[in-house]
Design a protein around this motif. Structure first.
Motif, short mmCIF file in Angstrom:
data_model
loop_
_atom_site.label_atom_id
_atom_site.label_comp_id
_atom_site.label_asym_id
_atom_site.label_seq_id
_atom_site.Cartn_x
_atom_site.Cartn_y
_atom_site.Cartn_z
N LEU A 167 41.44 22.91 34.88
CA LEU A 167 40.28 24.16 34.21
C LEU A 167 38.90 23.92 35.43
CD1 LEU A 167 41.11 25.14 30.45
CD2 LEU A 167 41.39 25.69 32.47
N MET A 168 39.02 22.28 35.33
CA MET A 168 36.85 21.86 35.76
C MET A 168 38.20 20.64 36.86
SD MET A 168 34.68 22.41 32.94
CE MET A 168 33.13 24.36 32.66
N ALA A 169 37.44 20.13 38.11
CA ALA A 169 37.45 19.14 38.12
C ALA A 169 36.42 18.01 38.01
CB ALA A 169 36.76 19.39 39.92
N VAL A 170 37.69 17.50 36.79
CA VAL A 170 37.47 16.27 36.33
C VAL A 170 37.39 14.50 36.80
CG1 VAL A 170 37.04 15.18 34.33
CG2 VAL A 170 37.60 17.04 34.58
N ILE A 211 49.33 35.34 41.12
CA ILE A 211 48.90 34.39 41.00
C ILE A 211 49.02 33.13 39.97
CG2 ILE A 211 47.56 32.28 42.00
CD1 ILE A 211 46.07 34.75 43.41
N VAL A 212 50.18 31.82 39.82
CA VAL A 212 49.92 31.20 38.68
C VAL A 212 49.65 29.89 38.70
CG1 VAL A 212 51.77 30.76 36.95
CG2 VAL A 212 52.03 33.13 37.93
N CYS A 213 49.28 29.17 38.37
CA CYS A 213 48.92 27.98 38.00
C CYS A 213 48.34 27.17 39.63
CB CYS A 213 50.73 27.57 37.85
SG CYS A 213 50.96 26.97 35.31
N VAL A 214 47.22 28.01 39.93
CA VAL A 214 47.15 27.75 41.14
C VAL A 214 45.40 27.60 41.11
CG1 VAL A 214 45.99 28.75 43.82
CG2 VAL A 214 48.73 29.38 42.95
N MET A 215 44.73 25.99 42.18
CA MET A 215 43.24 26.48 41.95
C MET A 215 42.60 26.78 43.51
SD MET A 215 41.47 22.82 40.28
CE MET A 215 39.35 23.13 40.90
N ILE A 216 41.68 26.49 42.96
CA ILE A 216 41.06 27.32 44.59
C ILE A 216 39.77 26.65 44.08
CG2 ILE A 216 39.55 28.94 46.18
CD1 ILE A 216 41.74 31.22 45.10
N ASP A 217 39.26 25.67 45.44
CA ASP A 217 38.39 24.68 45.45
C ASP A 217 37.59 25.05 46.53
OD1 ASP A 217 36.27 22.41 44.94
OD2 ASP A 217 37.68 21.32 44.99
N MET A 239 48.39 40.49 38.58
CA MET A 239 49.10 39.28 37.14
C MET A 239 48.18 38.17 37.87
SD MET A 239 51.40 37.64 34.57
CE MET A 239 52.34 36.10 36.64
N LEU A 240 47.21 37.08 37.70
CA LEU A 240 46.48 35.97 37.61
C LEU A 240 47.00 35.93 36.11
CD1 LEU A 240 43.36 36.65 39.69
CD2 LEU A 240 45.81 36.82 40.30
N ARG A 241 47.32 34.07 36.07
CA ARG A 241 47.71 33.33 34.88
C ARG A 241 47.32 31.77 35.31
NH1 ARG A 241 52.54 31.03 33.19
NH2 ARG A 241 53.89 32.20 34.78
N ASP A 242 46.92 31.16 34.27
CA ASP A 242 46.21 30.28 34.51
C ASP A 242 45.99 29.23 36.13
OD1 ASP A 242 47.51 28.83 32.51
OD2 ASP A 242 49.66 29.40 32.55
N VAL A 243 44.90 30.28 36.10
CA VAL A 243 44.37 30.34 37.46
C VAL A 243 43.10 29.79 37.70
CG1 VAL A 243 43.83 31.78 39.65
CG2 VAL A 243 45.68 32.17 38.76
N THR A 244 41.83 29.27 38.24
CA THR A 244 40.31 28.27 38.64
C THR A 244 40.45 28.84 39.64
OG1 THR A 244 41.54 26.88 36.88
CG2 THR A 244 39.38 26.58 38.32
N VAL A 245 39.47 28.79 39.87
CA VAL A 245 38.21 29.14 40.95
C VAL A 245 37.11 28.71 41.51
CG1 VAL A 245 37.41 31.02 43.11
CG2 VAL A 245 39.33 31.75 41.49
N ARG A 246 36.72 27.69 41.26
CA ARG A 246 35.47 26.78 41.40
C ARG A 246 34.76 26.64 43.18
NH1 ARG A 246 35.73 21.33 42.85
NH2 ARG A 246 33.66 21.47 40.87
N ARG A 247 33.32 26.63 43.03
CA ARG A 247 32.80 26.04 44.08
C ARG A 247 32.68 27.59 45.15
NH1 ARG A 247 28.63 23.11 42.25
NH2 ARG A 247 29.74 21.75 40.52
N VAL A 248 33.04 28.53 45.55
CA VAL A 248 33.21 29.29 46.45
C VAL A 248 31.92 30.26 46.12
CG1 VAL A 248 35.58 29.56 46.54
CG2 VAL A 248 34.19 31.54 45.35
N THR A 249 31.25 30.12 48.13
CA THR A 249 29.96 30.36 47.50
C THR A 249 29.30 31.73 47.46
OG1 THR A 249 30.15 31.56 50.37
CG2 THR A 249 29.64 29.24 49.19
N GLY A 250 30.89 32.93 46.99
CA GLY A 250 30.58 34.17 46.72
C GLY A 250 31.13 34.51 45.35
N ALA A 251 31.59 35.42 44.80
CA ALA A 251 32.44 36.36 43.52
C ALA A 251 33.85 35.41 43.34
CB ALA A 251 32.57 37.25 43.86
#
Length: 600
Positions: A167-170, A211-217, A239-251
């Motif tokens: 969910l976050m980069a810890v 997209i399932v169980c994918v993180m975009i950093d 369908m997007l399930r268990d997806v995280t998107v963080r730190r991109v410069t747009g949306a």
């Protein structure tokens, strides 16, 4: 062992996302390998006419003539002497695989040369696996860090699946990382792009991407305006399930139009957008969307920017610490039979820079909010104030129906900055707003009528507090405002009441107004132009000035105290001026009372 056919046309080898077709110089020598780097060179090739060759020479246009690859080989990496190899797919592999029943519906990107080592540019390998995946199949990302330099395009009915998404980069988290992480040199509109049949050249509607169980950093992305996931055009049932998107410069996730058509009917479950440069979620005319347990935190604009999402719902979603509004429900939601509203249920906010919720949408559909919890919004760069509220409606023409609404104030987690929000709920210039119940605690006022509202209905069970969370003033019993009709089935029991408007009693019975308790009575104010008063006869007559008298007014005189020689009383009216009471005895000096009645 079959040999498959390569070359013979511009569609027979990789189309790079940035540069279009892979091209080589006319007459260039092209060799082929088993992997993107290193690997084994394939030299068992058959040229046109059946000649055995170890390499292929490009024609005068820089295209490869038709040839056959080694036995049973269904992909090769081509090199024209440059720094990178390009993935090539045989023209007839899909049909042969279908005929033999050997179509693979689970493709491991490592088999396509992806390294996942956190350093190597895996763009070509990932795209090759996605392009090779049949409809209904899965492209699998084993644990690792997959770097990209250009957008990945997921074809219709293909699933991109990783091992898990954090969910976050810890910091110092020990579980194996699994993410797609664009390089600092990344070029493109989004890390992952869904395209419609127009741009993608698909034979069918672009639909059923997953997209399932994918993180975009996107922590290394330097270019501005790069979205995590973007879709443009008629792209359905994603369908997007268990997806995280963080730190991109747009949306984090962005949908928009192409050729006048919009994405449609998406399902997002347990999707996290964390600290992106623009809106967390930016949906434009997204009909039939379902948001379930989705979160936006720390985004550079609004957490959720929803501009018309007819027939949609958001359940259990959160928006926290965003620079703008937690939720911005905006845009033209239309007025026709195809338009529709949206349900927000069990959604919450915390410490957003502007309003927790801001509704300024236009149109006729109903927006319904149930069990809404707002907390510490209106941060306003730490200054508070700004006319921000936990829940705000400003210029909304859509009907806004709110069930249970709460607001709680506060400061930053470390105890610094000013108390906010300024208002618990604030309504300005709206067509119709109804709030049924709630507990509104804010810095200045729990409930705020900003003016200009056509109809603003406040329910009977709304309490207010003002001040900080530890030092406050209760306002548990302010006036209850009900505009329009209040229908009560059964008895309405009230300890007291006041009205500034006309009362109508439509019961067709003798006791339509019944003062049932002993000692109960009717009180009418006296004074200039009042509806009741007393006057004294002089020589049997008195004239009373009262501009409220009309031609239909019924004047009822009665003797209050006898004086002189009492006679019978009569009345003469002068509409708009007053009336005269006359006794049949010209020596009558009695004190007379009078009451004015109007015809219903």
């Amino acid at each position: 062992m079959p040999r498959y056919t390569y070359g013979g046309g511009i569609a027979d080898y990789l189309v790079q996302p940035r540069d279009g077709l892979w091209g080589v110089a006319p007459g260039a020598t092209v060799t082929f390998y088993s992997t993107a780097e290193g690997g084994v060179q394939y030299t068992d090739l058959i040229a046109a006419g059946g000649t055995a060759v170890a390499e292929i020479t490009a024609d005068e246009f820089g295209l490869l003539p038709e040839f056959q690859g080694p036995p049973d080989v269904t992909l090769m990496w081509a090199s024209a002497g440059g720094a990178a190899r390009v993935w090539m797919k045989p023209r007839d592999a899909d049909s042969a695989a279908v005929a033999s029943g050997s179509v693979r519906d689970w493709l491991n990107v490592k088999d396509y040369g992806a390294q996942g080592d956190g350093n190597t540019d895996d763009t070509i390998a990932l795209q090759a696996a996605l392009d090779d995946c049949p409809m209904g199949g899965i492209v699998y990302l084993p644990a690792g860090g997959y770097r990209t330099s250009a957008p990945l395009t997921i074809p219709p009915a293909v699933t991109l699946m990783g091992t898990h998404s954090n969910l976050m980069a810890v910091p110092n988290l020990t579980d194996p990382f699994c993410y797609i992480k664009p390089l600092a040199t990344f070029e493109g509109e989004a890390v992952i792009f869904f395209v419609d049949e127009i741009r993608g050249g698909y034979a069918t509607i672009s639909a059923e991407h997953r997209i399932v169980c994918v993180m975009i950093d996107g922590a290394d992305v330097a270019a501005p305006g790069v979205d995590g996931i973007r879709a443009a055009g008629n792209i359905q049932n994603v369908m997007l399930r268990d997806v995280t998107v963080r730190r991109v410069t747009g949306a984090g996730i962005h949908t928009e139009a192409n050729a006048g058509r919009f994405p449609y009917s998406w399902r997002l479950t347990r999707v996290m957008v964390d600290n992106v440069g623009w809106h967390g979620y930016a949906f434009e005319v997204m009909t039939d969307i379902s948001l379930m347990d989705c979160q936006a935190i720390g985004c550079g604009a609004n957490g959720f920017e929803i501009a018309n999402a007819a027939n949609s719902h958001a359940i259990g979603c959160r928006s926290e610490w965003n620079v703008g509004n937690g939720w911005h429900i905006t845009g033209d939601w239309a007025t026709g039979t195809g338009s529709g509203g949206m349900l927000f249920s069990g959604c919450s906010t915390d410490r957003n820079g502007a309003n927790g919720f801001l509704v300024d949408a236009t149109g006729n559909p109903v927006l319904q909010f149930e069990n809404i919890h707002t907390r510490r919004d209106g941060r306003n760069n730490g200054a508070g104030g700004g006319n921000y509220a936990g829940f705000a409606c400003n210029g909304a023409t859509v009907p806004v129906i709110v069930g249970l609404l709460t607001c709680y104030p506060g400061v930053d987690d470390d105890g610094t900055q000013e108390n906010s929000p300024q208002f618990g709920a604030r309504f300005t210039g709206c067509t119709y707003v109804s709030v049924d119940a709630g507990f509104l605690h804010a810095d200045t006022a729990g409930w705020s009528d900003g003016g200009g509202n056509a109809i603003l209905r406040r329910g009977l069970n709304i309490a207010e507090r003002v001040g900080t969370s530890d030092t406050f003033v209760d306002q548990f019993a302010p006036p209850t405002d009900v505009a329009g009709n209040l229908d009560v089935a059964g008895y309405l029991a009230a300890a007291s009441g006041q009205s500034a408007g006309q009362w109508n009693i439509w019961a067709g019975q003798a006791k339509a107004l019944n003062l049932g308790a002993a000692g109960g009575g009717i009180a009418i104010a006296e004074g200039p132009n009042a509806r009741m008063g007393v006057s004294t006869l002089a020589a049997g007559t008195v004239t009373v000035a009262n501009t409220s008298v009309t031609a239909n007014t019924r004047v009822m005189p009665f003797r209050q105290a006898a004086g002189g020689a009492p006679g019978h009383l009569s009345v003469t009216k002068n509409p708009g001026v007053g009336f005269t009471i006359t006794s049949s005895s010209n020596t009558d000096t009695s004190v007379v009372g009078w009451v004015l009645f109007e015809v219903a």
